[in-house]
Design a protein around this motif. Structure first.
Motif, PDB file in Angstrom:
ATOM      1  N   MET A  10       0.839  -1.204   0.000  1.00 14.46           N
ATOM      2  CA  MET A  10       0.000   0.000   0.000  1.00 14.46           C
ATOM      3  C   MET A  10       0.876   1.257   0.000  1.00 14.46           C
ATOM      4  N   ILE A  51      -3.027  -4.310  -3.023  1.00 14.41           N
ATOM      5  CA  ILE A  51      -3.231  -5.390  -2.052  1.00 14.41           C
ATOM      6  C   ILE A  51      -3.488  -6.750  -2.714  1.00 14.41           C
ATOM      7  N   VAL A  77       2.820  -4.178   6.894  1.00 18.46           N
ATOM      8  CA  VAL A  77       2.149  -4.467   8.160  1.00 18.46           C
ATOM      9  C   VAL A  77       1.450  -5.827   8.078  1.00 18.46           C
ATOM     10  N   GLY A  79      -1.251  -8.817  10.483  1.00 19.43           N
ATOM     11  CA  GLY A  79      -2.047  -9.177  11.645  1.00 19.43           C
ATOM     12  C   GLY A  79      -1.267 -10.206  12.464  1.00 19.43           C
ATOM     13  N   GLN A 151      -7.426 -12.450   1.774  1.00 19.99           N
ATOM     14  CA  GLN A 151      -8.526 -12.010   2.633  1.00 19.99           C
ATOM     15  C   GLN A 151      -7.976 -11.265   3.841  1.00 19.99           C
ATOM     16  N   PHE A 152      -8.671 -10.212   4.242  1.00 21.41           N
ATOM     17  CA  PHE A 152      -8.321  -9.528   5.485  1.00 21.41           C
ATOM     18  C   PHE A 152      -8.936 -10.356   6.604  1.00 21.41           C
ATOM     19  N   VAL A 153      -8.124 -10.902   7.460  1.00 19.64           N
ATOM     20  CA  VAL A 153      -8.612 -11.798   8.514  1.00 19.64           C
ATOM     21  C   VAL A 153      -8.990 -10.976   9.745  1.00 19.64           C
ATOM     22  N   LEU A 171      -0.040 -13.001   9.829  1.00 18.34           N
ATOM     23  CA  LEU A 171      -0.681 -13.208   8.532  1.00 18.34           C
ATOM     24  C   LEU A 171      -0.847 -11.888   7.800  1.00 18.34           C
ATOM     25  N   GLU A 172      -0.834 -12.000   6.504  1.00 18.86           N
ATOM     26  CA  GLU A 172      -0.977 -10.815   5.637  1.00 18.86           C
ATOM     27  C   GLU A 172      -1.464 -11.269   4.264  1.00 18.86           C
ATOM     28  N   MET A 173      -1.309 -10.431   3.240  1.00 16.64           N
ATOM     29  CA  MET A 173      -1.958 -10.726   1.967  1.00 16.64           C
ATOM     30  C   MET A 173      -1.027 -10.732   0.754  1.00 16.64           C
ATOM     31  N   GLU A 174       0.287 -10.662   0.961  1.00 18.23           N
ATOM     32  CA  GLU A 174       1.204 -10.593  -0.199  1.00 18.23           C
ATOM     33  C   GLU A 174       2.434 -11.484  -0.108  1.00 18.23           C
ATOM     34  N   ARG A 193       7.502  -7.471   8.581  1.00 14.88           N
ATOM     35  CA  ARG A 193       6.184  -6.879   8.839  1.00 14.88           C
ATOM     36  C   ARG A 193       6.147  -6.329  10.255  1.00 14.88           C
ATOM     37  N   SER A 196      -0.013  -4.514  12.801  1.00 12.69           N
ATOM     38  CA  SER A 196      -0.999  -3.426  12.780  1.00 12.69           C
ATOM     39  C   SER A 196      -2.278  -3.796  13.539  1.00 12.69           C
ATOM     40  N   ASP A 197      -2.469  -5.104  13.764  1.00 10.87           N
ATOM     41  CA  ASP A 197      -3.724  -5.585  14.372  1.00 10.87           C
ATOM     42  C   ASP A 197      -3.529  -7.038  14.770  1.00 10.87           C
ATOM     43  N   PHE A 207      -6.362  -1.825  12.538  1.00 11.18           N
ATOM     44  CA  PHE A 207      -5.617  -1.599  11.290  1.00 11.18           C
ATOM     45  C   PHE A 207      -5.661  -0.120  10.905  1.00 11.18           C
TER      46      PHE A 207
HETATM   47  N1  SAH Z   1      -7.881  -0.611   4.566  1.00 10.88           N
HETATM   48  C1  SAH Z   1      -7.424  -1.032   3.257  1.00 10.88           C
HETATM   49  C2  SAH Z   1      -7.385  -2.546   3.141  1.00 10.88           C
HETATM   50  C3  SAH Z   1      -6.276  -3.146   3.941  1.00 10.88           C
HETATM   51  S1  SAH Z   1      -6.081  -4.849   3.636  1.00 10.88           S
HETATM   52  C4  SAH Z   1      -8.356  -0.434   2.205  1.00 10.88           C
HETATM   53  O1  SAH Z   1      -9.509  -0.172   2.510  1.00 10.88           O
HETATM   54  O2  SAH Z   1      -7.903  -0.235   1.078  1.00 10.88           O
HETATM   55  C5  SAH Z   1      -4.787  -5.219   4.775  1.00 10.88           C
HETATM   56  C6  SAH Z   1      -3.361  -4.990   4.299  1.00 10.88           C
HETATM   57  O3  SAH Z   1      -2.477  -5.077   5.411  1.00 10.88           O
HETATM   58  C7  SAH Z   1      -2.838  -6.061   3.347  1.00 10.88           C
HETATM   59  O4  SAH Z   1      -1.908  -5.496   2.445  1.00 10.88           O
HETATM   60  C8  SAH Z   1      -2.190  -7.107   4.276  1.00 10.88           C
HETATM   61  O5  SAH Z   1      -0.964  -7.574   3.776  1.00 10.88           O
HETATM   62  C9  SAH Z   1      -1.969  -6.385   5.608  1.00 10.88           C
HETATM   63  N2  SAH Z   1      -2.701  -6.916   6.777  1.00 10.88           N
HETATM   64  C10 SAH Z   1      -2.661  -6.325   7.991  1.00 10.88           C
HETATM   65  N3  SAH Z   1      -3.473  -6.954   8.861  1.00 10.88           N
HETATM   66  C11 SAH Z   1      -4.065  -7.969   8.191  1.00 10.88           C
HETATM   67  C12 SAH Z   1      -5.042  -8.957   8.540  1.00 10.88           C
HETATM   68  N4  SAH Z   1      -5.589  -9.004   9.749  1.00 10.88           N
HETATM   69  N5  SAH Z   1      -5.425  -9.845   7.588  1.00 10.88           N
HETATM   70  C13 SAH Z   1      -4.880  -9.793   6.361  1.00 10.88           C
HETATM   71  N6  SAH Z   1      -3.978  -8.879   5.965  1.00 10.88           N
HETATM   72  C14 SAH Z   1      -3.563  -7.962   6.858  1.00 10.88           C
END
Ligand code: SAH
Length: 231
Positions: A10, A51, A77, A79, A151-153, A171-174, A193, A196-197, A207
């Motif tokens: 991001m 993302i 960042v 989770g 998926q955002f978990v 966990l994250e998404m990339e 990383r 962030s949450d 987040f």
């Molecule tokens: N708020 C953003 C979406 C964020 S998605 C929007 O509206 O555009 C979350 C991003 O942060 C992803 O790039 C992922 O790699 C990381 N991340 C942080 N916490 C995460 C979680 N709990 N689950 C999945 N990815 C998470």
């Protein structure tokens, strides 16, 4: 001279880098922006992918194949899964897996496809550099498995599944998709990383509150690492 790719997902993850580097040259390619720059005498290329696994694969490939990067550092960042990880803490991936890759209907383990691997390890020498940087700056760096999925978990059920299936700590998404690309193209890579949450019911709110500060913690660490990488 070697060229180091620094990738985020991001804008918030690369902005703290762009503020500190010099001689920036921006190139538009593949519906994305790439920033060639220098930092303490090193050539680097910075980009955020957008993302998710597909965009991250595309950007990692372009950084390597078009811009000629021969090492890749991911900064961003994540989770937390491991309860020892709090917001703002740093974790480096020993290895990464795709938690949402599922052909278990055919008897395969979660995260596995034929001719692939469940987990892909990151480069040990880059991890060692990170540990030295942490030690020098009095920072705590956790090491573990990072699980990636599209998926955002924000659910303890999903988090528990990922924890018990992959023994993942965050966990994250990339990350794991970048790992697939770098492993296939023989490019040493590293994933850092900052938390962030905690991927639980409050994950969305946390987040939003901590993205910027955690992304900055990760970016600053990465720049310290770049200084220590041999040219
Ligand atoms: N708020 C953003 C979406 C964020 S998605 C929007 O509206 O555009 C979350 C991003 O942060 C992803 O790039 C992922 O790699 C990381 N991340 C942080 N916490 C995460 C979680 N709990 N689950 C999945 N990815 C998470």
């Amino acid at each position: 001279m070697s060229k180091i790719a620094i990738m985020g997902a991001m804008p918030e993850e690369i902005e703290p880098l762009l503020e500190k580097v010099e001689n920036i040259k921006k190139t538009e390619y593949g519906k994305n922006s790439y920033y060639e720059a220098t930092y303490r005498g090193k050539n680097i290329v910075i980009a955020y992918s957008k993302i998710g696994k597909v965009f991250a694969s595309l950007t990692a490939t372009i950084l390597i194949e078009k811009f000629g990067c021969d090492r890749l550092l991911f900064s961003g960042v994540a989770g937390a899964i491991n309860p020892d990880l709090n917001i703002g803490d740093l974790i480096i991936a020993d290895a990464l897996c795709q938690h949402d890759l599922d052909i278990t209907a055919f008897g395969h383990p979660h995260g596995f496809v034929p001719e692939g691997e469940v987990c892909i390890a990151t480069d040990k020498s880059l991890r060692d550099i990170a540990k030295k940087v942490a030690e020098k700056n009095g920072l705590i760096l956790k090491e573990g498995i990072i699980a990636t999925g599209d998926q955002f978990v924000a659910s303890t059920d999903r988090k528990d599944f990922i924890s018990s299936t992959f023994q993942a700590d965050a966990l994250e998404m990339e990350g794991a998709s970048v790992a697939v690309v770098c492993d296939a193209l023989n490019v040493p890579f590293f994933v850092l990383r900052a938390i962030s949450d905690s991927a639980n019911d409050e994950a969305g709110m946390d987040f939003d509150a901590f993205l910027e500060s955690s992304a900055k913690i990760s970016a600053e660490f990465i720049l310290n690492m770049v200084e220590s990488i041999e040219p």
